[in-house]
Design an enzyme around this catalytic site. Structure first.
Site, short mmCIF file in Angstrom:
data_model
loop_
_atom_site.label_atom_id
_atom_site.label_comp_id
_atom_site.label_asym_id
_atom_site.label_seq_id
_atom_site.Cartn_x
_atom_site.Cartn_y
_atom_site.Cartn_z
N LYS A 59 -15.79 20.53 8.39
CA LYS A 59 -15.15 19.49 7.57
C LYS A 59 -15.43 19.71 6.09
CE LYS A 59 -15.03 15.63 10.72
NZ LYS A 59 -14.83 14.19 10.61
N LYS A 87 -7.44 21.05 9.98
CA LYS A 87 -7.84 19.90 10.78
C LYS A 87 -7.08 18.70 10.23
CE LYS A 87 -11.77 17.67 12.96
NZ LYS A 87 -11.13 16.38 13.06
N GLU A 109 -7.13 27.12 11.54
CA GLU A 109 -6.03 26.19 11.24
C GLU A 109 -6.53 24.93 10.54
OE1 GLU A 109 -4.73 26.48 15.38
OE2 GLU A 109 -5.36 24.39 15.68
N CYS A 132 5.03 -18.73 -14.90
CA CYS A 132 3.72 -18.16 -15.22
C CYS A 132 3.92 -16.88 -16.02
CB CYS A 132 2.99 -17.85 -13.92
SG CYS A 132 1.51 -16.84 -14.14
N CYS A 161 -2.00 -19.07 -15.65
CA CYS A 161 -1.36 -20.33 -16.06
C CYS A 161 -2.06 -21.56 -15.50
CB CYS A 161 0.12 -20.32 -15.67
SG CYS A 161 0.37 -20.44 -13.89
N CYS A 215 0.43 -17.66 -6.97
CA CYS A 215 0.72 -18.63 -8.01
C CYS A 215 2.19 -19.02 -7.84
CB CYS A 215 0.50 -18.01 -9.39
SG CYS A 215 1.27 -18.97 -10.71
N TYR A 259 2.49 17.41 14.36
CA TYR A 259 2.29 18.85 14.40
C TYR A 259 1.47 19.21 15.64
CZ TYR A 259 3.85 19.03 9.56
OH TYR A 259 4.59 18.93 8.42
N ASP A 313 -5.70 15.06 9.68
CA ASP A 313 -6.39 13.78 9.74
C ASP A 313 -5.40 12.69 10.15
OD1 ASP A 313 -8.41 12.01 9.63
OD2 ASP A 313 -8.51 11.90 7.44
N CYS A 354 -4.38 -20.29 -10.69
CA CYS A 354 -3.88 -19.02 -11.23
C CYS A 354 -4.69 -18.69 -12.49
CB CYS A 354 -2.41 -19.16 -11.57
SG CYS A 354 -1.79 -17.77 -12.52
#
Ligand code: IVH
Length: 662
Positions: free
Chosen positions: A315, A117, A115, A432, A412, A427, A223, A119, A409
């Protein structure tokens, strides 16, 4: 209504809602429209409000209930939740098989159940007398955290089992789909909150919310893959467990991807198959799990230390690569948020060339100590977003400096600000140039005004050439302006103007979203449109009105009020209406196509997005791949493999004309 009939009615509503939840969340095969579902739910809520004594914990209305917790309580597993031995090498499948055979003193081929695996986050669901009474995280395997309130919000998880079972502990994984992960991060970033590194962290973070109503919004899925303690359950093979889950309507994905493999060579084939399709899955997996199928043999094999002898995980090799950070640039978003981005020497990560990775914010840069010139390891988080995993300090060149996001920024030069609860500095200058450009890109984007021929590059050019500053300027562009631009021919100019013209007719929700009001994402815009029904009503909204809108809190209300009361904003709206924007009233969804799933393929006279909307507004659903659950394939010209598959599965095939008649 006499009490007896109320009880009956409540029971029937719960059954119906449960049936539709199962069809929608587990089978991915909706049976009614959202509108009809909401009506059922409302009716149940109203009856329960009138008869509080009839509210039971397994009622669907109880999925999100109770106040936010102040902390999670510890809870012990009745049987320890162990872990699996891991390896990264297919050779180990053979070593595992040899060990199993040796222990069982047999030469016969062993039947393995293979089946995915998953994550995500391991969880145990405890059902007593068929009722879900607890959900506990794996924790250290012995003791976990009681996250029952949060787990109950996952609609795919039954609150009551389909059959009478005195005790059953179901074990499985909570995961977040890749698409939901991306959407969540977009939302987090819009709200100035921390983004999650990958779907696993997002799933775990969502389960560890103290407020269950937040978990409820996260679209988590579950699941099952095993059981803990149980009573009155007898199975001989691990594969039968999945039949049991199906019978009890506990979500699993066995029939799609699990396989019985006799002997290690078949297991290796399975591993290669899953590795080749892993990117097509909606959620992340990090390998396969191989289990001896016979429960008798499992018992005989038993455990060694904290791992079962009868199972192992193989894995996938993580898709990581090494590269150099050539530069760190700071991007300015629509709301002014500053995001540092690493520019890297192009490198292949699992088949995709990666050149940029977001570094999120200053804290993240500091935490990983990322500097220009560093050799770094990159991977793709959740298979999609490239991310710098770590800096290879030993390879750091001499004379590098810690990177600091500038206090001004970068576009600008305005002094940036950083609000306390936010992770990014911003900013504050609404004029800007970067903010104007990003705001226009958002305005024109598919989910907003959908001006599909107005790509980001053109917006940059229009602003640079002083053609466009405001949203309404887009509608004032003349053909002669366009023809004066480099690389713009007669035909593209006309297409662009047509596309701008077409966008004038817009749904209220899309229009509100397009305006780019801070913290107003797509869903909030939809909720606002549903509530106010017209632009005038929305613009006249009071604080009380706004607080009545679904999922809107004080921060959002403040932002909306501030925006709609601003003189500039009002003027811009007037200007948009003057140049011919016409706003359609929100429709109440009809349900002619309720429960019907469509797949679209080939070249069609209309855009896919528009067709999808038409189907959805009638209660139907559009899916990207054909399966037994598909009802119709809408096939245009040059339809390819999907057409073959639909024929094979005997699925109704619609031409464009058939579809229009429908
Ligand atoms: S069985 C005693 N099956 O992997 C064996 N685990 O290291 C119990 N996992 O904590 C685990 N997918 O979170 C099993 N199909 C699967 C799985 C799976 C993911 C995770 C689970 C567990 C870890 C084991």
């Amino acid at each position: 209504m006499p009490k007896g009939s109320v009880e009956k009615k409540i029971h029937s509503l719960r059954e119906q809602i449960h049936k539709h939840d199962y069809a929608y969340y587990v089978e991915d095969r909706p049976t009614i429209s959202d509108y009809e579902y909401d009506q059922l739910y409302k009716e149940l809520e109203e009856l329960e409000a009138k008869h509080p004594d009839l509210v039971t914990p397994d009622s669907p209305t109880q999925r999100v209930s109770g106040k936010p917790a102040d902390k999670f309580h510890k809870k012990e597993h009745r049987i320890a939740m162990l872990s699996l031995q891991n390896s990264f090498d297919t050779e180990d499948i053979y070593t595992f098989d040899e060990r199993v055979k040796k222990f069982l003193a047999t030469d016969e081929e062993i039947e393995y159940y293979c089946e995915l695996k998953l994550d995500g986050l391991a969880i145990e669901l405890v059902y007593e007398d068929s009722q879900l009474v607890a959900a506990i995280t794996r924790g250290d395997g012995i003791t976990g955290e009681d996250v029952t309130q949060n787990v109950k919000t996952i609609k795919a998880i039954p609150l009551r089992l389909k059959e009478n079972i005195p005790l059953l502990e179901v074990r499985g994984e909570i995961v977040m789909r890749k698409q939901d992960f991306l959407a969540l991060n977009e939302w987090q970033s819009e709200k100035g909150l921390n983004e999650f590194a990958n779907p696993r962290n997002a799933a775990a973070g969502s389960i560890r919310q103290l407020d269950p109503s937040i978990t409820a919004r996260r679209n988590l899925i579950f699941y099952a893959y095993g059981v803990g303690l149980s009573e009155n359950i007898s199975i001989q093979q691990h594969s039968e467990l999945y039949e049991l889950f199906r019978k009890l309507q506990i979500p699993e994905i066995a029939n799609k991807y699990n396989q019985i493999c006799k002997g290690p060579a078949k297991v290796e084939e399975y591993y290669k198959w899953i590795e080749s399709i892993r990117h097509d899955l909606q959620f992340d997996i990090d390998g396969i799990v191989v289990k001896v199928n016979s429960i008798d043999l499992q018992n005989e094999l038993g455990f060694v230390a904290r791992n079962p002898r009868w199972a192992t995980a193989v894995k996938f090799t993580p898709e990581r690569s090494e590269t150099t950070i050539q530069d760190i640039v700071v991007q300015v978003g629509r709301t002014g948020a500053l995001t540092p981005v690493a520019v890297m020497e192009p490198v292949d990560v699992g088949g995709v060339t990666v050149t940029h990775a977001t570094l999120h914010n200053q804290d993240e840069i500091d935490r990983k100590d990322i500097r220009i010139g560093d050799r770094v390891v990159v991977h793709r988080a959740g298979d999609v977003i490239p991310e710098v995993v770590e800096v290879l300090i030993k390879k750091r060149p001499k004379k590098t400096e810690a990177f600091q996001i500038p206090k001004q920024c970068p576009i600008c030069q305005t002094e940036t600000i950083k609000e306390e609860e936010e992770v990014k500095s911003r900013c504050p200058n609404p004029l800007c140039e970067a903010r104007i450009k990003e705001g226009l890109k958002h305005f024109a984007s598919r989910r907003a005004m959908n001006i599909d021929k107005l790509g980001d590059k053109w917006i940059d050019t229009f602003v640079d050439k002083d053609l466009v500053h405001t949203f309404s300027d887009i509608y004032k562009i003349k053909k002669s302006d366009l023809l004066a631009l480099e690389r713009m021919g007669e035909k593209s100019a006309q297409n662009l103007l047509d596309s701008i013209q077409q966008s004038k007719n817009v749904d209220l929700a899309n229009f509100i979203f397009a305006l780019g009001i801070r913290f107003v994402g797509e869903q909030t815009a939809k909720n606002l449109a549903q509530k106010f029904q017209s632009l005038e009503m929305f613009l006249g909204a009071s604080e009380e009105d706004l607080l009545e809108v679904e999922d809107i809190g004080p921060k959002l209300v403040r932002s909306i009020l501030q925006t709609i009361s601003s003189k500039n904003f009002r003027q811009e709206i007037e200007e948009l209406l003057r140049v011919g924007i016409e706003i359609k009233k929100p429709e109440i969804a009809s349900s002619e196509l309720a429960g019907k799933t469509f797949v679209i393929t080939g070249t069609l006279p209309e855009e896919r997005g528009k067709i999808k909307k038409q189907i959805e507004s009638r209660g139907g659903k559009v899916s990207s791949s054909i399966s037994k659950k598909t009802h119709y394939l809408l096939a245009g010209e040059n339809a390819g493999s999907k057409l073959d598959k639909a024929k094979e599965l005997n699925i109704s095939i619609l031409s464009w004309e058939d579809f229009l008649k429908m």
